[in-house]
Design an enzyme around this catalytic site. Structure first.
Site: not given
Ligand code: GLC
Length: 715
Positions: A275
């Site tokens: 993430d």
């Molecule tokens: C964010 C979120 C995740 C998301 C990613 C891309 O921090 O935690 O759920 O898919 O970044 O936007």
């Protein structure tokens, strides 16, 4: 090898092996690297094979309305893709990802609202529409479904998930993976799914986002892992590891979860993406000395792609050359990524037809589906004297509509909405005025109560107040310490009540709120979550009876903030709250929630009768008759709960093990049928392995987790 799984088809494996054999170390590491598209775009890096995927967003909070990312267009993706396919040495196509969480341009209710439909088939349709629209814009991978079970509504991301129950969460997980991917991921209208945030993110201590998680492996396995297992079994192409520290080992470096459970136990064939900046954050957590150390720990644990930290692309090659990291680990990660790209058809169809979008985005059919989901997601919590639905022959003709969200448009989308447009939305006030049958008169008043407002109110029969929380108060990085309505709203409701005007409360929220006082003051309460692009019309349909509420709570509604975490499937303790004398309760609150998991009213009433339990060998059949005892045709969601009375471990007082939706005409009776097997009654035993223990089980069939006909069986 499971040839039915497109990720492990023999031909796919053969093409992966052929490609891998030709790749340099830098090209392999490049496939493990995802970047944000920059302006001007990183064309040289794409030509050099240093980028395997783009996340088409500009910030981690893009979905919270903080930093709306620019619209994605097929032409932009095609331009980048053409460089990768025709100008790089091996022509490996790029994978374009985006957070298509609850719709692309046709925005559906937030996932917690969709969970309140208890309708996996409908949710699957929504995911299928989202895939169709996003794929037309050049996207081929969505960072959804978000499957984090949540028991603490202070956590803002409860809005994005399936609620508090693993059984309901698992049903929705399967539905969304099927909807996004279909049975052929290479179709131009399908997306690779990404079950996230693996695993246990919703158990953050204190409900504070990104906080550490200290729960037992048994609780993780029985409560938080089942929806991910369901997604993997449904063929999810990817998973995303979370930010959080689980029991001292951040999940981005947690080999037990990412390899032992996910790969060895579950046989997952796709790939895991970190993430956002989670690989680098291993340094911040304090388990990696620097990005090189973090990159080695994350790849070794089982994270195959680095979302945007740049740790893999800048560090892995030298870690391999220094002997710190085996090339086999890199090869394994690249295999997984190439498998998904091949299964997604990117090698055979790397480009998107730019003409598709105009044909498939925000069509009337898609709007109709969004309206249906919004109908089914709203939960009727109170309806004193059957005030709703508003009837032409009823006592309420002049209706005032106001409150902070009465005229809201974009706010109806809720959190994690990147491509919805406010101009697509009709507000609740406008929808009421536009669709009110005669003889109703709708007065849309300013949302700032003042003296003149109260003077105006003297002439109205009913006040429809649209209250709740702004979408930015839920979602990522939006944990709250207080679950009450935002300042001023209670006071407004109290003054309308004191003016003697009956109140219908429409609550927009990304979480269960502590609204005991407000519920007491209102005559009717409709909990609409954030209902999406058709939410205005859907609420109007429900108030005027063109649709009948059928939503059921996917989360427990607390009486007060101090009650959380609060959830129905808790263990009994040695001194249950209902005990006389000393018991596990708060002395300043009545015991139990404001509204229990599974609760929701209709415009009719239902009676459960004639429960039957029939055992056939190792299978138990449970049934009950459900009768519509009112005058309006409606849908009831009959729910089956079980309790394992005595076991080697303390077991929950109730666990949802089945539900079925019955559409009943007035006076009609249908049978709710359920079947249980040993597998349905297994839990994680003392050795952290699944176990079934013979014994006595209590069973309930009813309208929610705090009611129902009770029976017993022994298996
Ligand atoms: C964010 C979120 C995740 C998301 C990613 C891309 O921090 O935690 O759920 O898919 O970044 O936007």
């Amino acid at each position: 090898m499971n040839t039915s799984n497109p990720l492990s088809h023999p031909q796919v494996e053969q093409r992966v092996n052929e490609l891998l054999a030709r790749m340099t170390l830098e090209e392999k590491v490049g496939q493990m690297n995802q970047e944000l598209p920059l302006a001007p775009p990183q064309l040289d890096a794409v030509r050099a094979g240093r980028i395997g995927s783009f996340i088409t967003e500009v910030s981690a909070l893009a979905g919270a309305g903080v930093d709306p990312s620019p619209a994605v267009r097929a032409e932009i993706c095609n331009d980048l893709q053409r460089v990768a396919v025709t100008e790089s040495r091996l022509g490996i196509p790029l994978l374009f990802g985006r957070d298509v969480i609850h719709g692309y341009r046709t925005i559906f209710p937030i996932p917690l609202g969709m969970a309140a439909t208890w309708n996996p088939e409908r949710v699957e349709q929504a995911a299928s529409v989202a895939a169709m629209e996003a794929a037309a814009a050049g996207i081929k991978w969505t960072f959804a479904p978000m499957l984090d079970i949540a028991r603490d509504p202070r956590w803002g991301r409860i809005a994005e998930g399936p609620g508090e129950d693993p059984f309901l969460g698992s049903a929705l997980a399967r539905a969304m993976v099927r909807g996004f991917q279909g049975d052929n991921l290479s179709r131009p209208d399908k997306l690779a799914a990404c079950a996230k945030h693996y695993a246990g993110y919703g158990a953050a201590e204190g409900g504070r986002d990104y906080n550490f998680v200290d729960i037992s492996m048994r609780t993780l396995r029985d409560v938080y892992l089942p929806p991910f297992r369901a997604a993997v079994d449904a063929g999810a192409a990817t998973l995303m590891s979370g930010f959080h520290d689980y029991s001292g080992v951040p999940v981005a470096a947690n080999r037990t979860l990412l390899t032992d459970v996910l790969r060895e136990e579950w046989g997952f064939q796709g790939f895991v993406v970190s993430d956002w900046n989670a690989v680098h954050e291993l340094v911040v957590h304090g388990i990696a000395a620097d990005d090189g150390d973090a990159a080695v720990k994350a790849t070794t644990a089982g994270v195959d792609m680095d979302m945007i930290a740049g740790a893999y692309v800048n560090q892995l090659a030298q870690q391999v050359r220094s002997g710190r990291l085996s090339i086999d680990v890199v090869d394994q990660a690249v295999r997984r990524i190439l498998r998904v790209k091949l299964a997604a058809g990117l090698f055979d169809h790397p480009y998107t037809d730019p003409q598709r979008a105009a044909r498939v985005i925000l069509t009337p059919d898609h709007r109709a589906l969004a309206r249906q989901l919004a109908h089914e997601s709203c939960v009727l919590l109170k309806n004193e004297n059957n005030l709703l639905p508003l009837r032409p022959e009823g006592p309420f003709k002049r209706i005032a509509v106001f409150g902070p969200f009465a005229q809201a448009r974009g706010e109806l989308f809720g959190t994690w909405t990147l491509d919805g447009r406010a101009e697509d939305v009709t507000s609740i006030a406008d929808a009421l005025r536009e669709t009110a049958p005669t003889p109703f008169e709708i007065l849309c008043l300013s949302d700032k109560p003042d003296e003149s407002l109260y003077h105006t109110l003297m002439g109205v029969d009913l006040a429809v107040l649209v209250v709740g929380e702004h979408p930015r108060r839920s979602g990522e990085a939006a944990s709250v310490s207080n679950l009450e309505l935002p300042a001023g709203q209670r006071q407004m409701i109290e003054s309308i009540h004191d003016a003697g005007v009956p109140i219908v409360l429409i609550v927009l929220a990304g979480r269960p709120l502590a609204i005991k006082r407000e519920v007491d003051l209102a005559h009717a309460v409709l909990y609409a979550w954030h209902p999406g692009v058709e939410g205005g019309y859907a609420v109007a349909d429900l108030l005027f009876g063109r649709a009948v509420p059928s939503g059921r709570l996917p989360v427990t509604m607390p009486r007060a903030t101090g009650q959380v975490p609060i959830y129905y499937n808790h263990r009994n303790t040695g001194r249950p709250a209902a005990n006389r004398g000393d018991s596990s309760r708060y002395i300043d609150l009545p015991i139990g929630p404001l509204f229990p998991f599974g609760f929701g009213l209709s415009y009719t009433t239902f009676r459960y009768s004639d429960m039957r339990i029939v055992q056939n060998g190792r299978t138990v059949h449970i049934s009950a008759q459900v009768t519509n005892t009112g005058a309006i045709a409606a849908v009831e969601t009959a729910q089956l709960y079980v309790r394992d009375v005595v076991a080697s471990l303390t077991r929950p007082v109730k666990e949802l093990k089945g539900f079925c939706k019955l559409f009943l005409q007035p006076g009609e009776t249908q049978t709710a049928h359920f079947t249980l097997s040993e597998e349905d009654l297994t839990f994680t035993g003392l050795d952290d392995r699944p176990v079934f223990e013979p014994g006595v089980f209590h069973v309930w069939v009813g309208a929610h987790s705090a009611s129902g006909l009770q029976g017993t069986f022994e298996l």
